[in-house]
Design a protein around this motif. Sequence first.
Motif: not given
Length: 81
Positions: A22-41, A61-69
Motif C-alpha cells: 500500500q505504501e509503495l502504491y501510494e508513492k506511485a499514485g495508485i489507490h488501493s483498498r484492503v479487505r480483511n475477512d478475519f478482522d471483519s468477522g 486501470n492500475h492493475y497491471d502496474e500494481a501486479l508488476k510491483m
Amino acid sequence: MSQEENYKRVYTGPETNVQYLQELYEKAGIHSRVRNDFDSGLRAGFGGGVPNQAQLFVMQNHYDEALKMAKSTFPKDFENE
C-alpha cells in the motif's frame, strides 16, 4: 456499475506485506483498498477468514502496474501461478 466492480484483487498475503505494498502504491499514485475477512468477522461477532491474511485491491486501470510491483516485491508469493 458499483464502485466494487472497479477494483481487482492484486495480492493476498500477510497484513504486513499488504501494508508495505500500500505504501509503495501510494508513492506511485495508485489507490488501493484492503479487505480483511478475519478482522471483519471478529468485529461482527463471528469467525471467518484466515488470521493475519488480507487482500489488496487496486483500480482496474492500475492493475497491471500494481501486479508488476507486487511480483517484484514479493516474488515467492507468486511462484505457483
